[in-house]
Design a protein around this motif. Structure first.
Motif, PDB file in Angstrom:
ATOM      1  N   GLN A 244      10.238  17.695   6.021  1.00 24.79           N
ATOM      2  CA  GLN A 244       9.701  16.419   6.465  1.00 24.79           C
ATOM      3  C   GLN A 244       8.181  16.511   6.453  1.00 24.79           C
ATOM      4  O   GLN A 244       7.600  17.438   7.028  1.00 24.79           O
ATOM      5  N   VAL A 245       7.553  15.550   5.775  1.00 24.28           N
ATOM      6  CA  VAL A 245       6.106  15.579   5.624  1.00 24.28           C
ATOM      7  C   VAL A 245       5.426  15.002   6.854  1.00 24.28           C
ATOM      8  O   VAL A 245       4.400  15.502   7.314  1.00 24.28           O
ATOM      9  N   TYR A 246       6.016  13.963   7.438  1.00 24.01           N
ATOM     10  CA  TYR A 246       5.407  13.270   8.564  1.00 24.01           C
ATOM     11  C   TYR A 246       6.087  13.680   9.867  1.00 24.01           C
ATOM     12  O   TYR A 246       7.203  14.197   9.880  1.00 24.01           O
ATOM     13  N   ASN A 247       5.441  13.415  10.978  1.00 23.18           N
ATOM     14  CA  ASN A 247       5.976  13.764  12.286  1.00 23.18           C
ATOM     15  C   ASN A 247       6.883  12.690  12.858  1.00 23.18           C
ATOM     16  O   ASN A 247       7.355  12.815  13.975  1.00 23.18           O
TER      17      ASN A 247
ATOM     18  N   ASN B 121      10.075   9.513  11.981  1.00 25.50           N
ATOM     19  CA  ASN B 121      11.137   9.128  11.054  1.00 25.50           C
ATOM     20  C   ASN B 121      10.861   7.783  10.390  1.00 25.50           C
ATOM     21  O   ASN B 121      11.703   7.271   9.666  1.00 25.50           O
ATOM     22  N   ARG B 122       9.736   7.229  10.693  1.00 31.65           N
ATOM     23  CA  ARG B 122       9.383   5.930  10.119  1.00 31.65           C
ATOM     24  C   ARG B 122       9.108   6.089   8.627  1.00 31.65           C
ATOM     25  O   ARG B 122       8.438   7.025   8.209  1.00 31.65           O
ATOM     26  N   PHE B 123       9.621   5.124   7.832  1.00 29.82           N
ATOM     27  CA  PHE B 123       9.442   5.208   6.382  1.00 29.82           C
ATOM     28  C   PHE B 123       8.012   4.842   6.019  1.00 29.82           C
ATOM     29  O   PHE B 123       7.480   3.823   6.474  1.00 29.82           O
ATOM     30  N   VAL B 124       7.387   5.662   5.219  1.00 30.71           N
ATOM     31  CA  VAL B 124       6.040   5.396   4.727  1.00 30.71           C
ATOM     32  C   VAL B 124       6.152   5.160   3.234  1.00 30.71           C
ATOM     33  O   VAL B 124       6.670   6.002   2.506  1.00 30.71           O
ATOM     34  N   ARG B 125       5.704   3.996   2.818  1.00 28.49           N
ATOM     35  CA  ARG B 125       5.812   3.646   1.401  1.00 28.49           C
ATOM     36  C   ARG B 125       4.974   4.619   0.564  1.00 28.49           C
ATOM     37  O   ARG B 125       3.776   4.764   0.806  1.00 28.49           O
ATOM     38  N   PRO B 126       5.588   5.272  -0.401  1.00 24.22           N
ATOM     39  CA  PRO B 126       4.825   6.254  -1.183  1.00 24.22           C
ATOM     40  C   PRO B 126       3.842   5.572  -2.126  1.00 24.22           C
ATOM     41  O   PRO B 126       4.079   4.465  -2.607  1.00 24.22           O
ATOM     42  N   THR B 127       2.748   6.253  -2.341  1.00 26.88           N
ATOM     43  CA  THR B 127       1.767   5.757  -3.295  1.00 26.88           C
ATOM     44  C   THR B 127       1.625   6.793  -4.389  1.00 26.88           C
ATOM     45  O   THR B 127       1.609   7.995  -4.129  1.00 26.88           O
ATOM     46  N   PHE B 128       1.560   6.305  -5.616  1.00 25.31           N
ATOM     47  CA  PHE B 128       1.441   7.196  -6.756  1.00 25.31           C
ATOM     48  C   PHE B 128       0.108   6.934  -7.419  1.00 25.31           C
ATOM     49  O   PHE B 128      -0.247   5.792  -7.681  1.00 25.31           O
ATOM     50  N   ALA B 129      -0.623   8.002  -7.675  1.00 27.84           N
ATOM     51  CA  ALA B 129      -1.898   7.889  -8.366  1.00 27.84           C
ATOM     52  C   ALA B 129      -1.697   8.371  -9.799  1.00 27.84           C
ATOM     53  O   ALA B 129      -1.150   9.443 -10.026  1.00 27.84           O
ATOM     54  N   VAL B 130      -2.142   7.567 -10.740  1.00 23.60           N
ATOM     55  CA  VAL B 130      -2.048   7.947 -12.135  1.00 23.60           C
ATOM     56  C   VAL B 130      -3.320   8.679 -12.508  1.00 23.60           C
ATOM     57  O   VAL B 130      -4.426   8.153 -12.362  1.00 23.60           O
ATOM     58  N   THR B 131      -3.167   9.913 -12.947  1.00 20.04           N
ATOM     59  CA  THR B 131      -4.331  10.705 -13.335  1.00 20.04           C
ATOM     60  C   THR B 131      -4.287  10.937 -14.845  1.00 20.04           C
ATOM     61  O   THR B 131      -3.203  11.124 -15.410  1.00 20.04           O
ATOM     62  N   PRO B 132      -5.420  10.929 -15.486  1.00 16.28           N
ATOM     63  CA  PRO B 132      -5.420  11.130 -16.945  1.00 16.28           C
ATOM     64  C   PRO B 132      -5.090  12.576 -17.285  1.00 16.28           C
ATOM     65  O   PRO B 132      -5.432  13.499 -16.558  1.00 16.28           O
TER      66      PRO B 132
END
Length: 116
Positions: free
Chosen positions: A98-101, A103-114
């Protein structure tokens, strides 16, 4: 020698004006033709502006109506990525972390890197 005298009845009239034929139409006809052409041009321009505005309005409304479908597609893609990441993590680590402390859902963000 007798002096030369004018003929009886006098000489004919002397033509001192230029006798040039008029070429083309009278200026009023040119002015009228120009006014007609300009009026037609402004009318067609106005029609084009109206059509352009109508097409822009239609394009805007089509995009507004597509927003829910595009949002749903993006949500499905994010769920697929999220489940694939969890499966990859479980395969690598053997357990889910578990990444967060909370249980609330956190919308993932994706960064596009070249790529380099």
């Amino acid at each position: 020698m007798p002096q030369d005298m004018p003929p009886v009845g006098g000489y004919g009239p002397v033509q001192y004006k230029r006798n040039l034929p008029a070429r083309g139409f009278r200026p009023a006809f040119y002015l009228l033709g120009t006014a007609v052409v300009m009026t037609l041009g402004f009318y067609k321009f106005g029609q084009g502006v109206r059509e352009h505005n109508e097409l822009a309005r239609e394009k805007m409304w089509s995009r507004i109506h597509l927003i829910p479908a595009l949002t749903a597609e993006e949500d499905r893609d994010q769920v697929r990525r999220y489940l694939a990441d969890r499966a990859r993590e479980k395969e690598l680590l053997g357990t889910e972390t578990q990444v967060y402390n909370s249980n609330r859902f956190v919308r993932p963000t994706f960064a596009v890197t070249p790529e380099k």
